[in-house]
Scaffold this active site. Structure first.
Site, PDB file in Angstrom:
ATOM      1  N   ASP A   1      37.857  32.773  37.124  1.00 63.35           N
ATOM      2  CA  ASP A   1      36.502  33.255  37.422  1.00 63.35           C
ATOM      3  C   ASP A   1      35.537  33.200  36.237  1.00 63.35           C
ATOM      4  O   ASP A   1      34.589  33.957  36.156  1.00 63.35           O
ATOM      5  CB  ASP A   1      36.596  34.714  37.912  1.00 63.35           C
ATOM      6  CG  ASP A   1      37.355  35.605  36.929  1.00 63.35           C
ATOM      7  OD1 ASP A   1      37.511  35.201  35.770  1.00 63.35           O
ATOM      8  OD2 ASP A   1      37.788  36.696  37.339  1.00 63.35           O
TER       9      ASP A   1
ATOM     10  N   GLU B   1      44.320  30.920  41.445  1.00 61.00           N
ATOM     11  CA  GLU B   1      43.882  32.327  41.402  1.00 61.00           C
ATOM     12  C   GLU B   1      42.625  32.516  42.277  1.00 61.00           C
ATOM     13  O   GLU B   1      41.671  33.197  41.910  1.00 61.00           O
ATOM     14  CB  GLU B   1      43.633  32.833  39.978  1.00 61.00           C
ATOM     15  CG  GLU B   1      43.768  34.354  39.861  1.00 61.00           C
ATOM     16  CD  GLU B   1      43.404  34.906  38.481  1.00 61.00           C
ATOM     17  OE1 GLU B   1      44.329  35.235  37.729  1.00 61.00           O
ATOM     18  OE2 GLU B   1      42.203  35.015  38.170  1.00 61.00           O
TER      19      GLU B   1
ATOM     20  N   GLU C   1      31.916  37.475  36.657  1.00 60.50           N
ATOM     21  CA  GLU C   1      33.132  36.866  37.208  1.00 60.50           C
ATOM     22  C   GLU C   1      33.210  36.950  38.736  1.00 60.50           C
ATOM     23  O   GLU C   1      33.698  36.023  39.385  1.00 60.50           O
ATOM     24  CB  GLU C   1      34.377  37.497  36.576  1.00 60.50           C
ATOM     25  CG  GLU C   1      34.597  37.119  35.111  1.00 60.50           C
ATOM     26  CD  GLU C   1      33.784  37.943  34.132  1.00 60.50           C
ATOM     27  OE1 GLU C   1      33.038  38.859  34.577  1.00 60.50           O
ATOM     28  OE2 GLU C   1      33.863  37.692  32.922  1.00 60.50           O
TER      29      GLU C   1
ATOM     30  N   HIS D   1      36.767  43.718  25.867  1.00 58.13           N
ATOM     31  CA  HIS D   1      35.755  42.689  25.578  1.00 58.13           C
ATOM     32  C   HIS D   1      34.764  42.459  26.711  1.00 58.13           C
ATOM     33  O   HIS D   1      33.798  41.723  26.565  1.00 58.13           O
ATOM     34  CB  HIS D   1      36.430  41.352  25.268  1.00 58.13           C
ATOM     35  CG  HIS D   1      37.053  40.708  26.482  1.00 58.13           C
ATOM     36  ND1 HIS D   1      36.320  39.968  27.377  1.00 58.13           N
ATOM     37  CD2 HIS D   1      38.312  40.736  26.964  1.00 58.13           C
ATOM     38  CE1 HIS D   1      37.120  39.549  28.341  1.00 58.13           C
ATOM     39  NE2 HIS D   1      38.327  40.003  28.125  1.00 58.13           N
TER      40      HIS D   1
ATOM     41  N   ARG E   1      31.989  41.814  29.331  1.00 56.51           N
ATOM     42  CA  ARG E   1      30.538  41.733  29.185  1.00 56.51           C
ATOM     43  C   ARG E   1      29.812  42.987  29.679  1.00 56.51           C
ATOM     44  O   ARG E   1      28.891  43.479  29.042  1.00 56.51           O
ATOM     45  CB  ARG E   1      30.056  40.502  29.967  1.00 56.51           C
ATOM     46  CG  ARG E   1      28.619  40.146  29.863  1.00 56.51           C
ATOM     47  CD  ARG E   1      28.397  38.785  30.505  1.00 56.51           C
ATOM     48  NE  ARG E   1      28.815  37.716  29.617  1.00 56.51           N
ATOM     49  CZ  ARG E   1      27.995  37.068  28.795  1.00 56.51           C
ATOM     50  NH1 ARG E   1      26.726  37.360  28.763  1.00 56.51           N
ATOM     51  NH2 ARG E   1      28.439  36.105  28.008  1.00 56.51           N
TER      52      ARG E   1
ATOM     53  N   HIS F   1      38.878  40.620  19.937  1.00 54.53           N
ATOM     54  CA  HIS F   1      38.311  39.410  20.544  1.00 54.53           C
ATOM     55  C   HIS F   1      37.360  38.792  19.520  1.00 54.53           C
ATOM     56  O   HIS F   1      36.764  39.492  18.721  1.00 54.53           O
ATOM     57  CB  HIS F   1      37.544  39.826  21.810  1.00 54.53           C
ATOM     58  CG  HIS F   1      37.147  38.676  22.698  1.00 54.53           C
ATOM     59  ND1 HIS F   1      36.105  37.838  22.399  1.00 54.53           N
ATOM     60  CD2 HIS F   1      37.646  38.233  23.883  1.00 54.53           C
ATOM     61  CE1 HIS F   1      35.978  36.928  23.347  1.00 54.53           C
ATOM     62  NE2 HIS F   1      36.913  37.149  24.274  1.00 54.53           N
TER      63      HIS F   1
END
Ligand code: UD1
Ligand code: UDP
Length: 332
Positions: free
Chosen positions: A96, A118, A132, A208, A210, A241
């Site tokens: 995604d 997936e 995503e 991490h 967004r 990250h």
């Protein structure tokens, strides 16, 4: 011989697509190209490397500061140009990310069948995870073959009108990746950076996402500080990250807690799996980590903003696990 290009852009795509690439390459009916968009650089190459895969093509698009527009446009153009020169029978994308959607679109524009590994995962909320959830939906709208991990994911696709004949439930490829790496774990030595945690409970943390940038991430770090104040013996291992937007905030909040925090660069996959096994508890907002943690029976607190009904489940889990570490739920 059928030509298939497997396209990956970020660390989780590399980890979850590697078992697929390895398996396809064993089959002489397929000519397999591994194409990296380079949305991630070192984190992507590190993960592929853990499975012995070197990309055949790397578009190297990453910039230190990259917008969603930039990633989407450059992956679309780069993958499109590759497909114009190297005719393919199928492309496979995973998950995604912006790479997933933009690469799928490049295939769609050329009438090349897109297979989505997936497929079918849904939160039913376009803002979580962002972007995503939209990437998954858009990819599934234009894909031709669907490889959902579970029956529940397949049901989501069927509800959206996807032809059942095009759906193949595969299980979750991250579990194949995990088991392949667990095989190689025997005899691995405790890494040097773990010395501080000797004889102490270890909590592994990754964050991490967004939608957590800024205040939510600060809230997560404050939760960590609360735990440190309450349980001074606990050590947090935080592999950061590479995104400066993430690492700067975490450093800003947790620098100075040297006795309780170990910062690390992104760990290679075997080291990360070792760290998961060594931990008493995992804090993460990663999709992959929650799947892996449950596969090795490690309690994980998923640090995402939850809808009300999901929150109840979360509380029960924490209660059921009965860990002697007080965790604060850090969503706004
Ligand atoms: C991306 C995906 C997200 C996925 C995550 C996995 C999108 C929009 N986001 O988010 O779905 O969960 O990857 O980690 O597709 N950087 C490096 N080196 C690297 C990787 C990243 O320096 O190897 C830094 C760069 O400054 C880069 C920044 O991280 O600009 C952000 O990378 P990006 O792929 O845009 O976003 P992620 O937050 O990693
Ligand atoms: N991972 C890793 N090293 C690390 C942190 C994570 O190998 O230092 C692995 C982890 O086991 C999982 C994947 O990377 O398989 C998760 O990647 P990430 O958190 O970047 O993405 P997400 O799962 O949130 O999309």
């Amino acid at each position: 011989m059928k030509k298939i290009t497997c396209i990956v852009g970020t660390r989780p795509e590399a980890i979850k697509m590697s078992p697929v690439i390895i398996e396809l390459r064993k089959n002489k009916n397929f000519h397999v190209t591994a194409l990296a968009t380079g949305q991630h650089t070192d984190m992507l190459i590190q993960a592929l490397n853990d499975f012995g895969i070197v990309p055949d093509v790397n578009l190297n698009i990453m910039k230190k500061t990259q917008t969603l527009d930039y990633i989407t446009a450059s992956v679309l153009q780069g993958v499109g140009e590759f497909l114009d020169v190297h005719e393919q029978d199928m492309i496979l994308v995973h998950g995604d990310t912006s790479t997933t959607f933009a690469a799928a679109l490049a295939g769609f524009y050329r009438h090349i069948p897109v297979g989505h590994v997936e497929a079918g995962l849904r939160s039913h909320d376009l803002s979580l995870p962002f972007p995503e959830e939209a990437n998954r939906l858009l990819t599934d709208r234009i894909a031709k073959m669907f490889f959902p991990p579970t029956q529940g994911d397949a049901d989501n696709l069927i509800r959206e009108g996807i032809d059942e004949n095009h759906i193949h439930i595969t299980g979750n490829t991250v579990i194949d990746a995990l088991y392949a790496i667990l095989e190689k774990q025997k005899g691995i030595r405790e890494p040097e950076y773990m010395r501080k945690a000797e004889g102490r409970p270890l909590v592994l943390m990754t964050a991490h996402r967004r939608e957590s940038w800024g205040e939510t991430l600060r809230g997560i770090c404050e939760g960590v500080i609360d735990v440190i104040h309450e349980r001074n013996d606990v050590v947090f291992l935080i592999p950061l990250h590479k995104n400066p937007v993430v690492r700067d905030v975490i450093h800003e909040c947790l620098d100075g807690y040297d006795d309780n925090v170990i910062f690390a660069e992104p760990l290679n996959y075997p080291e990360f799996v070792y760290a998961m096994n060594r931990s008493v508890f995992i804090l993460s907002d990663s999709g992959g980590v929650q799947e892996e943690a449950s596969a090795i029976n490690k309690p994980v607190l998923i640090m995402r903003t939850f809808q009300k009904d999901q929150m109840r489940l979360l509380t029960e889990h924490v209660f059921l696990w009965g860990q002697n570490v007080r965790i604060f739920v850090m969503s706004h």
